[in-house]
Write an enzyme that holds these catalytic residues in place. Structure first.
Site, PDB file in Angstrom:
ATOM      1  N   HIS A 170       0.824  -1.225   0.000  1.00  0.00           N
ATOM      2  CA  HIS A 170       0.000   0.000   0.000  1.00  0.00           C
ATOM      3  C   HIS A 170       0.852   1.267   0.000  1.00  0.00           C
ATOM      4  CE1 HIS A 170      -3.591  -2.334   0.362  1.00  0.00           C
ATOM      5  NE2 HIS A 170      -3.223  -2.883   1.507  1.00  0.00           N
ATOM      6  N   ASP A 206      -2.145 -10.626  -2.402  1.00  0.00           N
ATOM      7  CA  ASP A 206      -2.748 -10.183  -1.150  1.00  0.00           C
ATOM      8  C   ASP A 206      -4.231  -9.917  -1.410  1.00  0.00           C
ATOM      9  OD1 ASP A 206      -1.900  -8.783   1.694  1.00  0.00           O
ATOM     10  OD2 ASP A 206      -3.537  -7.693   0.736  1.00  0.00           O
ATOM     11  N   HIS A 208      -5.949  -7.403  -0.611  1.00  0.00           N
ATOM     12  CA  HIS A 208      -6.211  -6.005  -0.967  1.00  0.00           C
ATOM     13  C   HIS A 208      -5.450  -5.617  -2.241  1.00  0.00           C
ATOM     14  CE1 HIS A 208      -6.607  -6.197   3.501  1.00  0.00           C
ATOM     15  NE2 HIS A 208      -7.654  -5.433   3.275  1.00  0.00           N
ATOM     16  N   ASP A 295      -4.585 -12.832   3.695  1.00  0.00           N
ATOM     17  CA  ASP A 295      -5.871 -12.269   4.113  1.00  0.00           C
ATOM     18  C   ASP A 295      -6.984 -12.700   3.153  1.00  0.00           C
ATOM     19  OD1 ASP A 295      -4.351 -10.671   2.405  1.00  0.00           O
ATOM     20  OD2 ASP A 295      -4.601  -8.830   3.565  1.00  0.00           O
TER      21      ASP A 295
HETATM   22  N1  Q9C Z   1     -10.824  -3.292   9.745  1.00  0.00           N
HETATM   23  C1  Q9C Z   1      -2.370  -5.271   4.076  1.00  0.00           C
HETATM   24  O1  Q9C Z   1      -3.000  -6.299   4.006  1.00  0.00           O
HETATM   25  N2  Q9C Z   1      -7.897  -1.166   6.557  1.00  0.00           N
HETATM   26  N3  Q9C Z   1      -2.939  -4.138   4.493  1.00  0.00           N
HETATM   27  C2  Q9C Z   1      -8.073  -1.911   7.760  1.00  0.00           C
HETATM   28  C3  Q9C Z   1      -9.495  -2.924   9.415  1.00  0.00           C
HETATM   29  C4  Q9C Z   1      -6.537  -1.239   6.085  1.00  0.00           C
HETATM   30  C5  Q9C Z   1      -4.326  -4.058   4.831  1.00  0.00           C
HETATM   31  C6  Q9C Z   1      -9.436  -1.881   8.301  1.00  0.00           C
HETATM   32  C7  Q9C Z   1      -6.182  -2.619   5.584  1.00  0.00           C
HETATM   33  C8  Q9C Z   1      -4.745  -2.678   5.157  1.00  0.00           C
HETATM   34  C9  Q9C Z   1      -0.920  -5.250   3.758  1.00  0.00           C
HETATM   35 ZN    ZN Z   2      -3.991  -7.169   2.536  1.00  0.00          ZN
END
Ligand code: Q9C
Ligand code: ZN
Length: 370
Positions: A170, A206, A208, A295
């Site tokens: 990110h 990933d 995301h 994830d």
């Molecule tokens: N409920 C990676 O997987 N939003 N980053 C989180 C939590 C951010 C994920 C909200 C998620 C970032 C590297």
């Molecule tokens: Zn992620």
């Protein structure tokens, strides 16, 4: 397979993050990497190696010097300004709408505030990115882990795994966010291009979208970015990750986003993976950097896919079947009890070793996150 690990990540001991204003326990915690390390060590087929120091230059080749300065100074500065919270989290960000109607030259000249909270917003994307005393050291070490994994592959290994923490995908040129400070995969891919003069592909699996990686290579034709991820219509990072984002300028056609629906299961995921792999196979290059996240797992606390541990073995196998050398770098994955087994399955698949599932390690199908 060799895997690169540094204990420096332990000092990035995040405490909280926020979700739509509510404070919750941090998801991206040291236990994640420790679980993976322990499972790989117990497997017997993986050899732990420490990272070598690559200095700041490979980071500065990808990131704005101001972001690097912020990460290095922020904690000391926050304490000096009597911000006595367990971790530094921003609450105010410079939305591009704040500058509507102002010329790009004027906007570029706006000074970064001296407030530590303001700077965290200036260099940040979201309120889920806690920074603590050990963050700068951990973020630097995660880059060295990635670059050392890349060195192993440049030195002739077929594959190497970098247990990066904090993750990276990110983080954009001038922006931290989403638990990421420096973009480990982008820095490694850029270094590989410079070392080999060849094109590199990044496969981001990933859950995301890797908005940072996409942004860094958006106008570059030497790095192909392919990402499978939750559709930004319903999921972070919301504002990038759609299928019509294909790159511009030299990078036109070198960005492939494959957004996926909630509930995506093993079969649908493998079909999408095959699409991504076809695009990589059609492009020149000998090395693929994999941004590997778990994830996508069925029980991940922040994801909504339905993948199983067994399918990670098959994913690793299919990625390796490209016949390219692999620099595999850890990104997300927040269901702590399953992380070790999932990483082991993927990496064994990538090495052509059989799955040989571990006995269920004391967590049920709907087990807790502890
Ligand atoms: N409920 C990676 O997987 N939003 N980053 C989180 C939590 C951010 C994920 C909200 C998620 C970032 C590297
Ligand atoms: Zn992620």
């Amino acid at each position: 397979m060799r895997f690169v690990y540094s204990p420096a990540h332990l000092a990035h001991d995040t405490v909280t993050e926020t979700v739509m204003g509510a404070v919750i326990p941090a998801n991206e915690v040291p236990e994640r990497a420790e679980r993976i390390r322990a499972t790989l060590e117990a497997d017997g087929g993986f050899t732990l190696v420490g990272p070598t120091d690559h200095g700041p230059d490979p980071i500065l080749a990808v990131h704005d010097a101001g972001l690097v300065r912020f990460v290095e100074e922020a904690w000391r500065e926050a304490r000096a300004q009597s911000i006595n919270r367990p971790n530094l989290l921003a609450d105010t960000y410079p939305s591009f709408r704040m500058f509507e109607g102002m010329s790009p030259a004027f906007v570029a000249g706006r000074p970064e505030t001296r407030s530590a909270a303001g700077r965290a917003g200036w260099w940040g994307l979201d309120t889920a990115n806690p920074l603590v005393a050990g963050t700068a050291g951990a973020a630097r070490a995660a880059v060295d882990v990635a670059l050392t994994a890349a060195d192993l592959v440049l030195g002739g290994e077929r594959a190497a795994y970098g247990l990066c923490r904090p993750p990276g995908h990110h983080a954009a040129r001038s922006m931290a966010g989403g638990y990421c400070f420096f973009n480990n995969a982008a820095i490694a891919a850029d270094a590989i291009v410079r070392a080999t003069g060849q094109r590199v592909a990044i496969l981001d699996v990933d859950y995301h979208h890797g908005n940072g990686t996409q942004q860094i290579f958006w106008q570059r034709g030497d790095v192909l970015y392919v990402s499978l991820h939750a559709d930004p219509e319903r999921q972070y990072p919301y504002f990038l990750g759609r299928a019509d984002e294909t790159g511009e300028g030299q990078g036109r056609g070198a960005n492939l986003n494959i957004p996926l629906p909630a509930g995506t299961d093993d079969g649908a995921y493998l079909a999408a993976l095959d699409r991504g792999l076809e695009a990589i196979a059609a492009a020149p290059g000998e090395i693929v950097v994999v941004s590997l996240g778990f994830d996508t797992y069925g029980h991940d606390p922040i994801g909504d896919f339905a993948l199983t541990t067994a399918v990670y073995h098959e994913c690793g196998r299919r990625v390796a079947a490209l016949g390219r050398r692999l620099v595999i770098l850890q990104e997300g994955g927040y269901h702590r009890p399953s992380l070790g087994a999932n990483a082991r399955a993927w990496l064994r698949g990538a090495e052509g070793r059989p799955y040989e599932p571990l006995p269920a390690a004391g967590f049920g199908e709907h087990g807790s996150n502890r």
